[in-house]
Scaffold this active site. Structure first.
Site, mmCIF file in Angstrom:
data_model
loop_
_atom_site.group_PDB
_atom_site.id
_atom_site.type_symbol
_atom_site.label_atom_id
_atom_site.label_comp_id
_atom_site.label_asym_id
_atom_site.label_seq_id
_atom_site.Cartn_x
_atom_site.Cartn_y
_atom_site.Cartn_z
ATOM 1 N N HIS A 214 0.809 -1.213 0.000
ATOM 2 C CA HIS A 214 0.000 0.000 0.000
ATOM 3 C C HIS A 214 0.842 1.262 0.000
ATOM 4 O O HIS A 214 0.432 2.297 -0.508
ATOM 5 C CB HIS A 214 -1.027 -0.042 1.129
ATOM 6 C CG HIS A 214 -2.127 -0.994 0.801
ATOM 7 N ND1 HIS A 214 -2.103 -2.308 1.165
ATOM 8 C CD2 HIS A 214 -3.243 -0.820 0.046
ATOM 9 C CE1 HIS A 214 -3.176 -2.909 0.679
ATOM 10 N NE2 HIS A 214 -3.883 -2.043 0.001
ATOM 11 N N GLU A 459 -11.271 -10.938 -4.601
ATOM 12 C CA GLU A 459 -9.830 -10.849 -4.359
ATOM 13 C C GLU A 459 -9.301 -12.024 -3.549
ATOM 14 O O GLU A 459 -8.116 -12.068 -3.207
ATOM 15 C CB GLU A 459 -9.455 -9.508 -3.713
ATOM 16 C CG GLU A 459 -10.305 -9.062 -2.565
ATOM 17 C CD GLU A 459 -9.953 -7.664 -2.065
ATOM 18 O OE1 GLU A 459 -8.965 -7.072 -2.506
ATOM 19 O OE2 GLU A 459 -10.690 -7.171 -1.190
ATOM 20 N N ASP A 483 -4.699 -8.386 -4.323
ATOM 21 C CA ASP A 483 -4.871 -9.463 -3.356
ATOM 22 C C ASP A 483 -5.116 -10.799 -4.032
ATOM 23 O O ASP A 483 -4.674 -11.836 -3.543
ATOM 24 C CB ASP A 483 -6.014 -9.129 -2.382
ATOM 25 C CG ASP A 483 -5.531 -8.189 -1.298
ATOM 26 O OD1 ASP A 483 -4.437 -8.421 -0.764
ATOM 27 O OD2 ASP A 483 -6.234 -7.207 -0.999
ATOM 28 N N CYS A 530 -9.832 -3.352 -10.302
ATOM 29 C CA CYS A 530 -9.390 -2.135 -9.611
ATOM 30 C C CYS A 530 -8.022 -2.314 -8.960
ATOM 31 O O CYS A 530 -7.546 -1.440 -8.254
ATOM 32 C CB CYS A 530 -10.422 -1.683 -8.583
ATOM 33 S SG CYS A 530 -10.654 -2.872 -7.263
HETATM 34 C C1 PEP Z 1 -6.714 -5.186 -4.607
HETATM 35 O O1 PEP Z 1 -6.499 -6.028 -3.719
HETATM 36 O O2 PEP Z 1 -6.440 -5.366 -5.801
HETATM 37 C C2 PEP Z 1 -7.303 -3.883 -4.249
HETATM 38 C C3 PEP Z 1 -7.645 -3.020 -5.167
HETATM 39 O O3 PEP Z 1 -7.426 -3.593 -2.918
HETATM 40 P P1 PEP Z 1 -6.194 -3.126 -2.017
HETATM 41 O O4 PEP Z 1 -5.014 -2.901 -2.919
HETATM 42 O O5 PEP Z 1 -6.591 -1.875 -1.320
HETATM 43 O O6 PEP Z 1 -6.018 -4.289 -1.097
HETATM 44 MG MG MG Z 2 -7.401 -5.771 -1.796
#
Ligand code: PEP
Ligand code: MG
Length: 592
Positions: A214, A459, A483, A530
């Site tokens: 992140h 995910e 994920d 996403c």
């Molecule tokens: C993902 O897991 O692809 C996602 C968009 O969520 P995050 O990156 O916030 O875990």
């Molecule tokens: Mg995620």
């Protein structure tokens, strides 16, 4: 002497600047810039802390002297002498003042910066006795930091702490600094990075982290060059070294020669020209050569990011990571009104375009608070633990606060509510029943709220393998590839040691992706990606070929992805994508 450190390229572009090392002290230290009229106050805070520590040491010396000869502890007395000497050391004091006056650092930051400079000198000393004095100096500085923070110390009485942002956080800068600065740290939490978003730094490097950690994701959203997983960069680079960050190649060039500097200066200008060229695509519809309109949505972390989303030509927000509203608040979560205002700001900011609000996804590499309560290290395996919807369902009262805030904001514009990390039918049932309950609570209060479309994030492989269950209960799906890849391949997305195994085109990942997209489309339901894959231009053609028509990514990537779309023919790509799906080594076909 010039040298290069290798890491993972996470955010493109070139940054050239002086290194600001955020030292990892045993005490969490606030890092912020001060204005010129605050220099004297900062220097005075240091003086008071130094005097407080000195007085305490002198008091201990006196009580030692009062003991009889048998209890005199000569080694301790000698050690205290050394500490007193170090406290008065001119090089330490003068250096600290210099960081404050020349770089506008707050007192604690200046002190830890100078500590690092002097420690390096100690480390280089031949004499082992002198080398060992490094730890004495660290102890002395630590005592001063405790005094400045107002933390009770066994040796010194606390002084009132300075008003400062939370420890470890880099706050908005003094705007008149004209030297480009790049930040080098062992690690930065996603919450630190958010603060960093408003600061002067032209780029950043961390020792740890993976491509889709992140911290890296927030860096990408800031659209500044970044390298993570650069192992020991924070030790190898010295304060104030000239550094080039090559965010395309994942390189950190330290103390570059004039020739290398000129070469990177040229690359930097080329990058700016390319951005300028892409910006002309802003109002061009994202339509493929064979006439398919592709939906390009934005991922945002804060309501105000809606501005960047619109500026990049996004047709909505595909992922609002609401957990950033919950972080770095010493465990005090935002109440319903604060959340409602934040969601409403995002809705208003998007001017009638849909906003997909994801329910809070804390846990794993997105801890609520650094240093407060349990940290990620205290969990056996945080990525497999209580995160995302699991965390929300474990505290229904907290979850209901968020649900009510989202429903209320939906009275002001189109909102999609997206639920992360679902895997079980029971989780779906509990979530839906809590949404009903939130509506009932608002009805009971006669409070206005609006309709929301409900989406499930796919995910977890278990979810990807049971898509019909999700299609029955939800209006749309959003595939979180970050994920999905992590859990399918059993590799921690934040761990640079296994970063080489993080493979978006592993056949298992591609099969899950393809089958989710196909099943959702066959059911006439919306499906988008996403995860970071959606904003990676080397993946655009493959995703189009697999039938994806909706991509959500950081605003900074939208125009580059649009450029790929404008050059693509989905018919041809569909045939090619099937051969990639059937391949033993899909990566080999990706270059075709
Ligand atoms: C993902 O897991 O692809 C996602 C968009 O969520 P995050 O990156 O916030 O875990
Ligand atoms: Mg995620």
């Amino acid at each position: 002497m010039s040298f290069t450190v290798h890491g993972l390229a996470v955010s493109r572009g070139i940054a050239i600047g002086r290194a600001v090392i955020v030292a990892s002290s045993r005490i969490d230290v606030a890092h912020y810039f001060v204005k010129a009229d605050q220099f004297d106050t900062e220097i005075e805070r240091l003086r008071l802390a130094r005097n407080a520590v000195t007085e305490e040491i002198v008091r201990v010396q006196q009580s030692l002297a009062e003991l009889g000869p048998n209890d005199a502890h000569p080694e301790l007395a000698a050690l205290l002498d050394v500490h007193l000497m170090l406290l008065q050391d001119e090089q330490l004091t003068a250096g600290v003042k210099q960081w404050i006056v020349e770089r506008h650092y707050n007192a604690e930051w200046a002190l830890t910066s100078q500590l690092e400079v002097v420690c390096r000198q100690f480390e280089e000393m031949e004499d082992p006795y002198l080398r060992e004095r490094k730890s004495d100096l660290e102890q002395v500085v630590e005592r001063m930091l405790r005094v400045m923070r107002g933390v009770a110390s066994p040796v010194a009485p606390p002084l009132p702490p300075a008003p400062a942002p939370s420890p470890g956080i880099v706050a908005p800068p003094e705007p008149d600094l004209d030297i480009p600065l790049v930040l080098i740290a062992h690690d930065l939490s996603p919450a630190d990075m958010l603060q960093f978003k408003q600061s002067v730094f032209a780029g950043f490097v961390t020792d740890v982290g993976g491509k889709t950690s992140h911290t890296a994701i927030v860096a990408r959203s800031m659209d500044i060059p970044a390298v993570v997983g650069a192992r020991s960069a924070s030790h190898l680079v010295k304060q104030d070294d000239w550094v080039i960050i090559d965010g395309d190649a994942g390189l950190v060039v330290v103390d570059p020669s004039p020739v290398v500097l000129a070469e990177y200066g040229y690359k930097q200008r080329q990058g700016e020209i390319e951005r300028e060229r892409l910006s002309r695509l802003k109002n061009t519809p994202a339509v493929t050569l064979d006439g398919h309109r592709i939906e390009l949505l934005a991922n945002i972390e804060q309501p105000d990011d809606a501005v960047a989303a619109l500026k990049a030509g996004a047709v909505g927000v595909g992922l609002f990571r609401t957990e950033f509203l919950f972080m770095g608040r010493d465990g005090k979560l935002p109440d319903e009104e604060e959340q409602y205002q934040a969601y409403r700001r995002a809705v208003d900011g998007m001017q009638g375009l849909p906003v997909t609000i994801r329910s809070v996804d804390v846990g794993a590499d997105k801890p609520l608070d650094r240093g407060a309560g349990r940290s990620a290290d205290d969990y056996l395996n945080p990525a497999l633990g209580l995160r995302a919807i699991r965390w929300s369902l474990a505290d229904p009262a907290m979850f209901l606060v968020q649900l009510r805030a989202v429903l209320r904001a939906a009275a002001h514009g189109p909102i999609n509510l997206l639920i992360p990390m679902l895997a079980h039918a029971s989780e779906i049932r509990q979530t839906l029943s809590l949404i009903d309950k939130a509506r009932e609570q608002l009805d009971a209060r006669a409070q206005v709220y609006g309709p929301v479309r409900l989406g499930a994030m796919i995910e977890v492989p278990a979810a990807a393998l049971t898509i019909p269950l999700f299609l029955r209960h939800f209006d749309f799906l959003s595939i979180g590839t970050n994920d999905l890849i992590q859990y399918t391949l059993a590799i921690d997305r934040a761990d640079e040691a296994v970063a080489h195994l993080y493979d978006p085109v592993h056949p298992a990942v591609l099969h899950l992706l393809a089958s989710c997209i196909t099943q959702a489309r066959d059911a006439g339901k919306g499906v988008s990606v996403c995860g970071e894959m959606a904003g990676d231009i080397s993946m655009t053609r493959l995703l189009l070929g697999l039938g994806l028509r909706s991509f959500s990514m950081h605003p900074s990537q939208i125009l580059a992805v649009k450029q790929q779309i404008l050059r693509s023919d989905t018919g041809k790509l569909a045939t090619w994508a099937q051969s990639v799906l059937a391949a033993e080594d899909p990566a080999a076909l990706m270059a075709d």
